[in-house]
Structures are given as structure tokens and as C-alpha cells.
Design a protein around this motif. Structure first.
Motif, PDB file in Angstrom:
ATOM      1  N   ILE A  51       0.870  -1.173   0.000  1.00 42.47           N
ATOM      2  CA  ILE A  51       0.000   0.000   0.000  1.00 42.47           C
ATOM      3  C   ILE A  51       0.906   1.222   0.000  1.00 42.47           C
ATOM      4  O   ILE A  51       1.684   1.432   0.924  1.00 42.47           O
ATOM      5  CB  ILE A  51      -0.933   0.010   1.210  1.00 42.47           C
ATOM      6  CG1 ILE A  51      -1.886  -1.181   1.114  1.00 42.47           C
ATOM      7  CG2 ILE A  51      -1.692   1.319   1.288  1.00 42.47           C
ATOM      8  CD1 ILE A  51      -2.819  -1.319   2.280  1.00 42.47           C
ATOM      9  N   ARG A  53       1.546   5.249  -0.022  1.00 48.33           N
ATOM     10  CA  ARG A  53       0.958   6.514   0.425  1.00 48.33           C
ATOM     11  C   ARG A  53       1.525   7.639  -0.428  1.00 48.33           C
ATOM     12  O   ARG A  53       2.719   7.674  -0.686  1.00 48.33           O
ATOM     13  CB  ARG A  53       1.291   6.748   1.895  1.00 48.33           C
ATOM     14  CG  ARG A  53       0.563   5.805   2.816  1.00 48.33           C
ATOM     15  CD  ARG A  53       1.132   5.851   4.229  1.00 48.33           C
ATOM     16  NE  ARG A  53       0.561   4.838   5.087  1.00 48.33           N
ATOM     17  CZ  ARG A  53       0.897   3.555   5.077  1.00 48.33           C
ATOM     18  NH1 ARG A  53       1.805   3.118   4.240  1.00 48.33           N
ATOM     19  NH2 ARG A  53       0.322   2.688   5.887  1.00 48.33           N
ATOM     20  N   THR A  93      -3.949   6.627  -0.375  1.00 47.11           N
ATOM     21  CA  THR A  93      -3.254   5.352  -0.560  1.00 47.11           C
ATOM     22  C   THR A  93      -3.715   4.702  -1.858  1.00 47.11           C
ATOM     23  O   THR A  93      -4.823   4.959  -2.341  1.00 47.11           O
ATOM     24  CB  THR A  93      -3.536   4.381   0.607  1.00 47.11           C
ATOM     25  OG1 THR A  93      -4.937   4.129   0.674  1.00 47.11           O
ATOM     26  CG2 THR A  93      -3.033   4.943   1.913  1.00 47.11           C
TER      27      THR A  93
END
Length: 134
Positions: A51, A53, A93
Motif C-alpha cells: 500500500i 501513500r 493510498t
């Protein structure tokens, strides 16, 4: 793993605690960082992707007061209630593909580093307790 979790809780609480707790927290910062990275890597392997950011600048409208020019009869500027645009930064995200074999290798290296830092932390904790008895 239970020892690690208990140690993390103890050091997290130490951030604003007694001199002994502050000493322990200050000297085990690397261990906490490695443990955070291990958790992130384990999550990536369980999901099959990372994930990521990233920051996005977005407009933000807020109530404000602007002054409009006066007229010939009354040259004083008049306040007018309106909305003003400002810019805000949001963290969002998105999924990112990863090499699972490379991620597994990174995880095993982090776990080795964690064991080394845990051993070092034991002596540091003992020194802090000796220097700052409660």
C-alpha cells in the motif's frame, strides 16, 4: 512475539514517562523502527501487494470575509462574507505491485536484524534501569 509486543507497549508508554522510560525509549528507537517495518512487510505478503501513500493537493473552501471597494458616496471598503479557496494536502493510498520473493527475503533479513537489536536492547534496558532506578 509476545515479548516483542510487550516491549513495544512499554517503550511506547515511555515516550512521555520517567527518566528511566525515556532512556529506554531513546535507546531502542531502531528496534521499534525495524518492528514497524516487519509488520508492514508481513501485511504486504499477506495481501500480495503493498500500500503506497502519496500526497495530493486539493482545494479547500472556507468561510471568510473580503472587503469590497466603497462607492463614491461612501469610499470606505465594506466587509462581505464569502468563501475563500485555500489549498490543503491530503495523504491517499493506492495498491502497488511488489516482488513477493524479494519481499519475503526482506522480511527474513528484518527478522534477523530484530533478533540482534533485541539482544542489544536487553543490555541497554539493564543499563537504563541501573542509571535511573525507580
Amino acid at each position: 512475539m509476545k515479548k516483542t509486543a510487550a516491549f513495544l507497549i512499554l517503550t511506547t508508554l515511555a515516550a512521555c514517562g520517567t527518566p528511566q522510560e525515556q532512556c529506554i525509549s531513546r535507546n531502542t528507537r531502531d528496534l521499534r523502527t525495524v518492528e514497524k517495518l516487519i509488520g508492514e512487510s508481513q501485511g504486504n505478503l499477506q495481501r500480495g501487494y503493498a500500500i503506497e501513500r502519496y500526497e495530493v493537493t486539493v482545494p479547500d473552501w472556507r468561510p471568510c470575509i473580503r472587503y469590497v471597494p466603497g462607492t463614491k458616496e461612501d469610499p470606505t471598503p465594506r466587509p462581505v462574507s464569502t468563501t475563500c479557496r485555500s489549498w490543503d494536502t491530503e495523504v491517499r493510498t493506492r495498491p502497488r505491485s511488489i516482488d513477493l520473493a524479494l519481499e519475503a527475503k526482506k522480511l527474513s533479513q528484518l527478522q534477523v536484524k530484530q533478533r540482534d537489536l533485541s539482544r542489544q536492547a536487553q543490555s541497554v534496558i539493564a543499563q537504563c534501569k541501573a542509571a535511573y532506578p525507580e
